[in-house]
Motif scaffolding. Structure first.
Motif, short mmCIF file in Angstrom:
data_model
loop_
_atom_site.label_atom_id
_atom_site.label_comp_id
_atom_site.label_asym_id
_atom_site.label_seq_id
_atom_site.Cartn_x
_atom_site.Cartn_y
_atom_site.Cartn_z
N GLY A 61 1.37 -0.95 0.40
CA GLY A 61 0.01 -0.08 -0.39
C GLY A 61 0.91 1.36 -0.05
N PRO A 62 0.06 1.94 -0.11
CA PRO A 62 1.25 3.87 -0.30
C PRO A 62 2.06 3.67 1.21
CG PRO A 62 -1.36 4.45 -0.95
CD PRO A 62 -1.18 2.61 -0.25
N PHE A 63 2.77 4.36 0.97
CA PHE A 63 3.64 4.94 1.76
C PHE A 63 3.40 6.61 2.41
CE2 PHE A 63 7.50 6.03 4.28
CZ PHE A 63 7.64 4.61 5.58
N ALA A 64 3.01 6.92 3.91
CA ALA A 64 2.34 7.92 3.82
C ALA A 64 4.09 8.61 4.43
CB ALA A 64 1.73 8.34 4.75
N LEU A 65 3.98 9.56 3.71
CA LEU A 65 5.32 10.77 4.77
C LEU A 65 4.86 11.98 4.86
CD1 LEU A 65 8.86 10.23 5.65
CD2 LEU A 65 9.04 11.08 3.26
N SER A 66 5.07 11.58 6.28
CA SER A 66 5.09 13.57 6.43
C SER A 66 6.54 14.14 6.57
CB SER A 66 4.03 13.52 8.10
OG SER A 66 3.94 14.62 8.72
N VAL A 83 7.22 0.91 -5.02
CA VAL A 83 6.87 1.82 -3.11
C VAL A 83 5.93 2.65 -4.02
CG1 VAL A 83 7.83 2.88 -1.10
CG2 VAL A 83 9.40 1.58 -2.24
N GLY A 84 4.82 3.15 -2.69
CA GLY A 84 3.72 3.98 -3.84
C GLY A 84 3.82 5.03 -2.35
N LEU A 85 5.52 5.96 -2.51
CA LEU A 85 5.27 6.30 -1.44
C LEU A 85 4.47 8.45 -1.64
CD1 LEU A 85 7.12 8.07 0.19
CD2 LEU A 85 8.55 8.79 -1.32
N ARG A 86 3.94 8.19 -0.92
CA ARG A 86 3.39 9.57 -0.79
C ARG A 86 3.38 10.62 0.38
NH1 ARG A 86 -2.30 7.39 1.03
NH2 ARG A 86 -1.35 8.10 2.91
N VAL A 87 3.58 11.74 -0.19
CA VAL A 87 4.58 12.89 1.00
C VAL A 87 3.32 13.97 1.62
CG1 VAL A 87 6.26 14.51 0.86
CG2 VAL A 87 6.55 12.62 -0.33
N SER A 88 3.16 14.16 2.55
CA SER A 88 2.34 15.56 3.21
C SER A 88 3.03 16.56 3.81
CB SER A 88 1.53 14.64 3.68
OG SER A 88 0.38 14.17 3.19
N GLY A 89 3.26 17.96 3.70
CA GLY A 89 3.54 18.81 3.97
C GLY A 89 3.31 18.86 4.91
N GLU A 90 4.10 18.78 6.59
CA GLU A 90 3.18 19.39 7.56
C GLU A 90 4.30 19.39 8.74
OE1 GLU A 90 -0.41 15.56 7.27
OE2 GLU A 90 1.22 15.21 8.37
N GLU A 142 0.02 8.00 18.56
CA GLU A 142 -1.18 8.38 18.97
C GLU A 142 -1.65 8.99 17.20
OE1 GLU A 142 -5.12 9.46 20.93
OE2 GLU A 142 -3.68 9.76 21.64
N ARG A 143 -1.53 9.97 17.12
CA ARG A 143 -1.65 11.26 16.35
C ARG A 143 -0.77 10.50 14.80
NH1 ARG A 143 -1.92 15.82 14.63
NH2 ARG A 143 -1.96 16.68 17.02
N MET A 144 0.34 9.11 14.92
CA MET A 144 0.98 8.65 13.72
C MET A 144 0.10 7.32 13.44
SD MET A 144 4.80 9.01 13.88
CE MET A 144 5.27 8.39 12.24
N ALA A 145 -0.67 7.10 14.09
CA ALA A 145 -1.59 6.11 13.91
C ALA A 145 -2.34 5.90 13.70
CB ALA A 145 -1.67 5.02 15.28
N ARG A 146 -3.35 7.02 14.28
CA ARG A 146 -4.76 8.05 13.55
C ARG A 146 -4.98 8.50 12.39
NH1 ARG A 146 -4.98 11.68 17.27
NH2 ARG A 146 -4.82 13.49 16.24
N ASP A 147 -3.85 8.50 11.69
CA ASP A 147 -3.66 9.61 10.88
C ASP A 147 -2.89 8.73 9.20
OD1 ASP A 147 -4.43 11.55 11.60
OD2 ASP A 147 -2.91 13.20 11.39
N ASP A 148 -2.72 7.36 9.79
CA ASP A 148 -2.00 6.41 9.26
C ASP A 148 -0.43 7.16 8.22
OD1 ASP A 148 -1.84 3.74 7.85
OD2 ASP A 148 -3.05 4.19 6.68
N VAL A 149 -0.17 7.80 8.94
CA VAL A 149 1.38 8.24 8.63
C VAL A 149 2.38 6.60 9.19
CG1 VAL A 149 3.16 9.74 8.58
CG2 VAL A 149 0.60 10.62 9.06
N THR A 153 9.50 7.12 13.35
CA THR A 153 8.55 5.83 13.35
C THR A 153 8.81 5.90 14.18
OG1 THR A 153 10.75 5.03 12.85
CG2 THR A 153 9.89 5.28 10.70
N PRO A 154 7.27 5.54 14.67
CA PRO A 154 6.53 4.47 15.59
C PRO A 154 8.02 3.19 16.34
CG PRO A 154 4.86 4.30 14.39
CD PRO A 154 6.52 4.81 13.22
N LEU A 155 8.06 3.60 17.39
CA LEU A 155 9.01 1.92 18.34
C LEU A 155 8.66 0.98 17.57
CD1 LEU A 155 9.67 3.66 21.20
CD2 LEU A 155 11.26 3.59 19.59
N GLN A 156 9.74 0.13 17.68
CA GLN A 156 9.38 -1.58 16.91
C GLN A 156 8.12 -1.26 16.20
OE1 GLN A 156 8.56 -2.77 21.34
NE2 GLN A 156 10.76 -2.80 22.32
#
Length: 323
Positions: A96-101, A125-132, A139-146, A283-286
């Motif tokens: 799936g897309p790899f979301a990179l903030s 690799v479906g790299l998707r970049v978002s400017g943030e 919690e935010r990364m999990a919620r926003d699927d980053v 990145t999220p731990l582990q």
């Protein structure tokens, strides 16, 4: 004696291989998701079929017999060969897309011009970049699927892993036209607050004058009333104002190198100062993944190439003039 690999014989062999590798029926059972008694019984059935022992059992340990060691080695090599072949033959589902903030200024000024190289090298690799630029937490990364983020900051994250990608150097920059219109600016001591262009939020938690204050301290110059300068919420906006001849911005080398090389901007005082902030891959731990490791490796390679080019330019700048 029939030696064909019947389903029962294969099950016995699998249990024996796990027990021989773990040297424990209990650990083998946990790995195979069966009971300890089931593993012990399967091994006994294999020994009965072979009519020879494979383990010497004691209350404290298992010890392989010479025949057991021989069979364990053959099975380990065979299972590894089978697993390796299956991995090569298996058709993998597309990832799936790899979301990179990414910090917006870094995304526009450094990352985006290099993405063509990434997509050519890794079209899968479906790299998707978002400017943030908002603060990050697990919690935010999990919620926003980053999947990962690039941030310019101090790298202090309690519940995330921050891997340094690129250090940063600060130096004042202005357009040639602005410097020609202000010939009195011969050294940092000639600076005044109304001429300065600020990124008011270099990173989450940074003060409104973070970068200018750090550089002025290193230059040994005090400029009072910094609030009288012009303020922006992105470094790229302050640099855009500098390109338009509106003042002197505090440039980050990663964002101004192309403009310095082309002559669109100049560094009138030289003396780059290493920033307290740096660029981190967060990145999220582990929760490492193949895609995350691939993106990180590509970023590290790009940063190494850039660093060599940047350092050559910074070393050629004159020492700061203080009078």
């Amino acid at each position: 004696m029939d030696s064909k690999l019947s389903p029962s014989l294969l099950a016995w062999l699998r249990c024996f291989e796990a027990a021989a590798r773990c040297m424990s029926f209990t650990r083998a059972a946990a790995e195979l998701c069966v009971t300890q008694g089931a593993v012990s019984q399967q091994v006994k059935q294999l020994e009965g079929w072979l009519q020879r022992p494979l383990f010497l059992r004691s209350p404290r340990a298992l010890v392989l017999t010479p025949e057991g060691q021989w069979l364990a080695t053959v099975l380990r090599e065979s299972f590894q060969a089978i697993e390796g072949t299956l991995a090569q033959l298996r058709v993998r589902a597309p990832a799936g897309p790899f979301a990179l903030s990414c910090d917006p200024s870094f995304a526009m000024g450094w990352l985006t011009p290099r993405l063509g190289d990434f997509f050519r090298a890794h079209p899968e690799v479906g790299l998707r970049v978002s400017g943030e630029f908002h603060a990050l937490d697990r919690e935010r990364m999990a919620r926003d699927d980053v999947a990962a983020a690039l941030r310019y900051d101090l790298g202090r994250y309690g519940d995330l892993q921050a891997t340094p990608i690129l250090d940063e150097w600060l130096l004042p920059v202005a357009s040639p036209a602005f410097m020609a219109a202000n010939p009195q600016l011969r050294s940092p001591a000639d600076l005044s607050a109304p001429l300065l262009l600020h990124d008011s939020s270099a990173w989450a938690g940074a003060g409104p004058y973070e970068e200018w204050s750090q550089w002025l301290d290193a230059a040994g110059v005090a400029v009072p009333a910094l609030e009288q300068g012009r303020h922006f919420n992105l470094s790229q906006l302050a640099l855009g104002a500098a390109l338009a001849g509106q003042g002197i911005a505090m440039g980050r080398a990663a964002l101004v190198l192309d403009d310095l090389e082309s002559g669109r901007l100049v560094a009138p005082f030289g003396a780059p100062v290493r920033s307290r902030g740096a660029y981190h891959f967060v990145t999220p731990l582990q929760r490492d993944s193949d895609q995350s490791a691939l993106v990180l490796a590509w970023l590290q390679a790009q940063a190494a190439q850039f660093r060599a080019r940047r350092d050559a330019l910074l070393q050629a700048l004159p020492a700061v003039r203080t009078g």
